[in-house]
Scaffold this active site. Structure first.
Site, mmCIF file in Angstrom:
data_model
loop_
_atom_site.group_PDB
_atom_site.id
_atom_site.type_symbol
_atom_site.label_atom_id
_atom_site.label_comp_id
_atom_site.label_asym_id
_atom_site.label_seq_id
_atom_site.Cartn_x
_atom_site.Cartn_y
_atom_site.Cartn_z
ATOM 1 N N GLY A 39 4.586 10.397 0.447
ATOM 2 C CA GLY A 39 4.271 9.670 -0.796
ATOM 3 C C GLY A 39 3.090 8.735 -0.591
ATOM 4 N N HIS A 40 3.139 7.968 0.514
ATOM 5 C CA HIS A 40 2.022 7.067 0.827
ATOM 6 C C HIS A 40 0.740 7.871 1.076
ATOM 7 C CE1 HIS A 40 5.538 4.619 2.468
ATOM 8 N NE2 HIS A 40 4.999 3.767 1.631
ATOM 9 N N SER A 189 10.690 4.854 2.119
ATOM 10 C CA SER A 189 10.936 4.376 3.485
ATOM 11 C C SER A 189 12.413 4.044 3.657
ATOM 12 C CB SER A 189 10.093 3.135 3.765
ATOM 13 O OG SER A 189 8.746 3.394 3.448
HETATM 14 P P1 AMP Z 1 5.856 0.699 -0.152
HETATM 15 O O1 AMP Z 1 5.400 0.949 1.256
HETATM 16 O O2 AMP Z 1 7.249 1.141 -0.433
HETATM 17 O O3 AMP Z 1 5.561 -0.714 -0.609
HETATM 18 O O4 AMP Z 1 4.968 1.628 -1.057
HETATM 19 C C1 AMP Z 1 3.565 1.576 -1.016
HETATM 20 C C2 AMP Z 1 2.995 2.410 -2.130
HETATM 21 O O5 AMP Z 1 3.459 3.755 -1.995
HETATM 22 C C3 AMP Z 1 3.456 1.941 -3.525
HETATM 23 O O6 AMP Z 1 2.357 2.040 -4.421
HETATM 24 C C4 AMP Z 1 4.540 2.930 -3.867
HETATM 25 O O7 AMP Z 1 4.711 3.120 -5.250
HETATM 26 C C5 AMP Z 1 4.009 4.187 -3.224
HETATM 27 N N1 AMP Z 1 5.076 5.166 -2.996
HETATM 28 C C6 AMP Z 1 6.243 4.967 -2.329
HETATM 29 N N2 AMP Z 1 7.002 6.082 -2.369
HETATM 30 C C7 AMP Z 1 6.302 7.000 -3.063
HETATM 31 C C8 AMP Z 1 6.557 8.353 -3.451
HETATM 32 N N3 AMP Z 1 7.678 8.992 -3.126
HETATM 33 N N4 AMP Z 1 5.604 9.001 -4.160
HETATM 34 C C9 AMP Z 1 4.446 8.364 -4.507
HETATM 35 N N5 AMP Z 1 4.157 7.098 -4.174
HETATM 36 C C10 AMP Z 1 5.069 6.424 -3.466
#
Ligand code: AMP
Length: 284
Positions: A39-40, A189
């Site tokens: 996703g990231h 995560s």
């Molecule tokens: P985080 O590390 O959880 O703060 O996420 C960092 C970025 O990755 C944020 O913009 C989230 O929305 C995005 N993100 C997390 N999981 C996904 C996913 N499964 N698909 C797309 N973007 C994601």
């Protein structure tokens, strides 16, 4: 593999960005908390399509975690993250300490009102102030042309867009589609916290959201009936406890009763101590 630059201070990032900008390059930025997954990385590829140089931040932001949340246990896979980012083509990782982001005397908090009152905001009252504040600081350090956020955190995306518009930060905010596991579970995560039985059952969240989309395509427009049908699907997983399930306007996050324009159906579900969020845009 290409070289990736690891920077720990705002000054180092400022110097690098100045050099890139003088060379006429566009800067793309992807903020993360690490423990990176596909996703990231999809956000990094999207950024690469729009900018010449990509900075990814890895910062587990303490101010967006509430009391009793998982700040201390948040997964850390820094070495793997670096390899993945290098592979994905990111140019720089900004990996600051907490003191670098919040030095002594730091006194500012950014509060985006209205759209932080529903959904996650209702259950995590300080969360979005933490998110908005850290993103404002990171935008100030990186001064990106574009920043990419995932639709997985739809309320966060709306909050950041509102903040950038209101404060005229001059960053183009792009949205990345939700990346899912083969059974539909949105990558996160936090999925690593799930036991194998919880992990199996967690697929119901996405199945429920797909059921909603199916009902809408058959002509259903009533929010209560749509939500009831999703609850029924999720209830098939005995380990799932819904925290909220709501149909809202995707920009204002205000509840919607009838789906006349595209609506955001957003859900938070607990599996044991692990809280998962997911959503789908329903188009009438
Ligand atoms: P985080 O590390 O959880 O703060 O996420 C960092 C970025 O990755 C944020 O913009 C989230 O929305 C995005 N993100 C997390 N999981 C996904 C996913 N499964 N698909 C797309 N973007 C994601």
């Amino acid at each position: 593999m290409k070289d990736i630059t690891i920077l720990r201070t705002a000054e180092q990032v400022g110097n690098l960005v100045n050099r890139w900008r003088q060379a006429g390059m566009r800067i793309g930025f992807v903020p993360t908390m690490g423990a990176l997954h596909q996703g990231h990385l999809s956000l990094v590829s999207q950024a690469l399509g729009e900018a010449d140089r990509i900075i990814v931040s890895i910062f587990v932001n303490p101010t967006q975690f509430g009391q009793g949340e998982d700040l201390e246990s948040y997964p850390n896979t820094f070495d793997e993250d670096l390899m993945k980012l290098e592979e994905a083509g990111a140019h720089c990782v900004f990996f600051p300490s907490v003191a670098e982001i919040y030095p002594d005397g730091f006194s500012t908090s950014v509060h985006v009102s209205g759209l932080t009152e529903t959904l996650c905001g209702k259950y995590r009252p300080e969360h979005f102030d933490g998110v908005a504040t850290v993103c404002a600081v990171l935008f100030g350090i990186v001064r990106p042309d574009i920043a990419v956020f995932g639709r997985k955190d739809a309320q966060q995306l709306a909050v950041i867009r509102r903040m950038v518009d209101d404060l005229r930060l001059g960053v183009l905010v792009l949205a990345g589609e939700i990346i899912r596991e083969p059974d539909g579970l949105a990558m996160s995560s936090r999925n690593s916290y799930l036991s194998s039985e919880q992990r199996k059952q967690a697929a119901v969240v996405c199945i429920g959201l797909s059921r909603a989309a199916e009902l809408v395509s058959e002509g259903e427009r009533d929010a209560v009936r749509i939500c009831d049908a999703v609850r029924e699907v999720i209830a098939e997983a005995p380990l799932a406890t819904i925290q909220y399930l709501e149909l809202v306007d995707p920009d204002t996050m205000k509840p919607v009763e009838k789906l006349n324009t595209p609506g955001l159906l957003a859900v938070a579900v607990y599996f044991g101590q692990t809280r998962l969020i997911d959503n789908v845009i329903l188009k009438p």
